[in-house]
Design a protein around this motif. Structure first.
Motif, PDB file in Angstrom:
ATOM      1  N   LEU A 147       0.876  -1.172   0.063  1.00 46.23           N
ATOM      2  CA  LEU A 147       0.027  -0.079  -0.005  1.00 46.23           C
ATOM      3  C   LEU A 147       0.895   1.278   0.007  1.00 46.23           C
ATOM      4  O   LEU A 147       0.673   1.953  -0.819  1.00 46.23           O
ATOM      5  CB  LEU A 147      -0.930   0.020   1.116  1.00 46.23           C
ATOM      6  CG  LEU A 147      -2.207   0.681   1.180  1.00 46.23           C
ATOM      7  CD1 LEU A 147      -3.160   0.308   0.003  1.00 46.23           C
ATOM      8  CD2 LEU A 147      -2.906   0.526   2.255  1.00 46.23           C
ATOM      9  N   ALA A 148       2.128   1.043   0.817  1.00 44.92           N
ATOM     10  CA  ALA A 148       2.652   2.488   1.061  1.00 44.92           C
ATOM     11  C   ALA A 148       3.618   2.475  -0.324  1.00 44.92           C
ATOM     12  O   ALA A 148       3.701   3.817  -0.706  1.00 44.92           O
ATOM     13  CB  ALA A 148       3.750   2.232   2.132  1.00 44.92           C
ATOM     14  N   GLU A 149       3.871   1.609  -1.031  1.00 44.15           N
ATOM     15  CA  GLU A 149       4.897   1.359  -2.240  1.00 44.15           C
ATOM     16  C   GLU A 149       3.802   2.146  -3.463  1.00 44.15           C
ATOM     17  O   GLU A 149       4.138   2.885  -4.211  1.00 44.15           O
ATOM     18  CB  GLU A 149       5.149   0.076  -2.824  1.00 44.15           C
ATOM     19  CG  GLU A 149       6.348  -0.125  -2.090  1.00 44.15           C
ATOM     20  CD  GLU A 149       6.650  -1.671  -2.229  1.00 44.15           C
ATOM     21  OE1 GLU A 149       7.719  -2.013  -1.642  1.00 44.15           O
ATOM     22  OE2 GLU A 149       6.005  -2.539  -3.074  1.00 44.15           O
ATOM     23  N   PHE A 150       2.473   1.572  -3.321  1.00 49.18           N
ATOM     24  CA  PHE A 150       1.476   2.286  -4.290  1.00 49.18           C
ATOM     25  C   PHE A 150       1.390   3.929  -4.114  1.00 49.18           C
ATOM     26  O   PHE A 150       1.367   4.544  -4.899  1.00 49.18           O
ATOM     27  CB  PHE A 150       0.388   1.544  -4.226  1.00 49.18           C
ATOM     28  CG  PHE A 150      -0.780   2.213  -5.056  1.00 49.18           C
ATOM     29  CD1 PHE A 150      -1.124   1.897  -6.430  1.00 49.18           C
ATOM     30  CD2 PHE A 150      -1.744   2.981  -4.634  1.00 49.18           C
ATOM     31  CE1 PHE A 150      -1.950   2.485  -7.076  1.00 49.18           C
ATOM     32  CE2 PHE A 150      -2.749   3.599  -5.299  1.00 49.18           C
ATOM     33  CZ  PHE A 150      -2.913   3.374  -6.617  1.00 49.18           C
ATOM     34  N   LEU A 151       1.102   4.274  -2.856  1.00 42.10           N
ATOM     35  CA  LEU A 151       1.098   5.832  -2.567  1.00 42.10           C
ATOM     36  C   LEU A 151       2.012   6.489  -2.762  1.00 42.10           C
ATOM     37  O   LEU A 151       2.103   7.434  -3.539  1.00 42.10           O
ATOM     38  CB  LEU A 151       0.333   5.909  -1.113  1.00 42.10           C
ATOM     39  CG  LEU A 151      -0.658   5.248  -0.504  1.00 42.10           C
ATOM     40  CD1 LEU A 151      -0.921   5.469   1.030  1.00 42.10           C
ATOM     41  CD2 LEU A 151      -1.985   5.947  -1.329  1.00 42.10           C
ATOM     42  N   ALA A 152       3.461   6.007  -2.745  1.00 46.08           N
ATOM     43  CA  ALA A 152       4.476   6.437  -3.025  1.00 46.08           C
ATOM     44  C   ALA A 152       4.737   6.595  -4.652  1.00 46.08           C
ATOM     45  O   ALA A 152       5.127   7.556  -5.011  1.00 46.08           O
ATOM     46  CB  ALA A 152       5.802   5.640  -2.491  1.00 46.08           C
ATOM     47  N   SER A 153       4.386   5.548  -5.329  1.00 54.28           N
ATOM     48  CA  SER A 153       4.326   5.609  -6.805  1.00 54.28           C
ATOM     49  C   SER A 153       3.621   6.709  -7.422  1.00 54.28           C
ATOM     50  O   SER A 153       3.856   7.078  -8.375  1.00 54.28           O
ATOM     51  CB  SER A 153       4.247   4.317  -7.116  1.00 54.28           C
ATOM     52  OG  SER A 153       2.619   4.057  -7.233  1.00 54.28           O
ATOM     53  N   GLN A 154       2.381   7.043  -6.555  1.00 53.51           N
ATOM     54  CA  GLN A 154       1.347   8.072  -7.011  1.00 53.51           C
ATOM     55  C   GLN A 154       1.698   9.446  -6.397  1.00 53.51           C
ATOM     56  O   GLN A 154       0.807  10.482  -6.697  1.00 53.51           O
ATOM     57  CB  GLN A 154      -0.029   7.803  -6.608  1.00 53.51           C
ATOM     58  CG  GLN A 154      -0.437   6.375  -7.288  1.00 53.51           C
ATOM     59  CD  GLN A 154      -0.511   6.227  -8.867  1.00 53.51           C
ATOM     60  OE1 GLN A 154      -1.055   7.288  -9.295  1.00 53.51           O
ATOM     61  NE2 GLN A 154       0.075   4.997  -9.439  1.00 53.51           N
TER      62      GLN A 154
END
Ligand SMILES: Cc1cc2nc3c(=O)[nH]c(=O)nc-3n(C[C@H](O)[C@H](O)[C@H](O)COP(=O)(O)OP(=O)(O)OC[C@H]3O[C@@H](n4cnc5c(N)ncnc54)[C@H](O)[C@@H]3O)c2cc1C
Length: 262
Positions: A252-259
């Motif tokens: 989830l954190a990786e997704f939010l960071a990628s966005q």
């Protein structure tokens, strides 16, 4: 003493419905259900509370400019407790912009007679929040906008406007125009008795000739704003589903960071 309150209420397309533009790039109002703009329920509520807290005779008139179905918005406001309604409807109103709408509303308010006009903070479709100021200018009376608390005493309207850094206490002598926010107090639900009573309350219909407005003062061709092009929003794509098998938080954190949200 008596106090005449006019509440401006807008009939808006249901935001949960499937909304489209017509060929002339105006909103296709025939294709979607409508309702009383939720933000205008707060304006009706404040008018009712002023009436309930007053020793004077208070008469609340709800006013809309809109198509035939806009009567539904008036009925809702009447069932909440307003006394009477005015519906301005005319084929020549099609495509009228905010400037034209404010002209029609101002003429209708003058014809109805008023001490206080109460508007919502913005409509839930146009959301420009300009009508109260335009009305005050056209009527030549003070405006006290975006109030989260409002009361009337001895010919004066008082209220509180909450800003980011401070709350202001404002007042103006009547006649005046105010707008109220969604923080002004929960709007009541119409009771069964209110719904039945609303069926018998008077709804007056006016057209442009009743208000001495020429067709070349309103309508799409005379609007100051033009919509040159409109594109339908693309259909929603399926989202990413993260299955938590111990690494869910990390993913989830990786997704939010990628966005770039975090
Ligand atoms: C039949 C019809 C067709 C229209 N076609 C167009 C169009 O093609 N293009 C265009 O730009 N505009 C059009 N309009 C006008 C537009 O829908 C808005 O009413 C107007 O631009 C005001 O802007 P707003 O909704 O952002 O109001 P805001 O300034 O956000 O509204 C503030 C408050 O003003 C009051 N108010 C606003 N509108 C009305 C109303 N109609 N009746 C009663 N009270 C009201 C409410 O109290 C509301 O809470 C049309 C309006 C009608 C009735």
């Amino acid at each position: 003493m008596s106090l005449r309150i006019v509440v401006t209420v807008k009939y808006v397309p249901d935001a949960t419905g499937d909304r489209h533009f017509a060929d002339d790039l105006t909103v296709d109002r025939d294709d979607v259900d409508g309702l009383l703009s939720e933000l205008d329920e707060y304006a009706v509520e404040q008018a009712l509370q002023i009436s309930e807290n007053s020793d004077d005779d208070v008469e609340i008139t709800v006013l809309t400019v809109g198509p035939e179905d806009a009567k539904d918005a008036l009925r809702k406001a009447l069932s909440m407790g307003a006394d009477k309604a005015i519906h301005v409807e005319d084929d020549d109103l099609h495509g009228t912009d905010a400037i034209g709408t404010s002209l029609v509303l101002a003429k209708a308010i003058e014809k109805a007679g008023y001490d206080l006009v109460i508007s919502g903070m913005a409509s839930t479709d146009g959301t420009m929040g300009v009508i109260p100021a335009l009305l005050a200018e056209r009527l030549g009376v003070p405006q006290v906008t975006l109030l989260s608390e409002v009361s009337v005493e001895d010919g004066t309207v008082k209220g509180r406007r909450d800003g980011d850094a401070a709350s202001e206490q404002l007042e103006a002598s009547l006649p005046a125009v105010v707008s109220v926010t969604d923080q002004s107090g929960e709007a009541r639900y119409p009771s069964f008795k209110g719904i039945m009573a609303a069926k018998k309350k008077p709804v007056q219909s006016w057209d442009l000739s009743d208000l001495d407005i020429d067709e070349d003062e309103v309508g799409l061709e005379n609007a100051y704003t033009t919509v040159d092009a409109a594109t339908e929003r693309p259909a929603r794509t399926a989202g990413t589903i993260v299955k938590d098998e111990g690494e869910g938080g990390k993913q989830l954190a990786e997704f939010l960071a990628s966005q770039k949200f975090i």
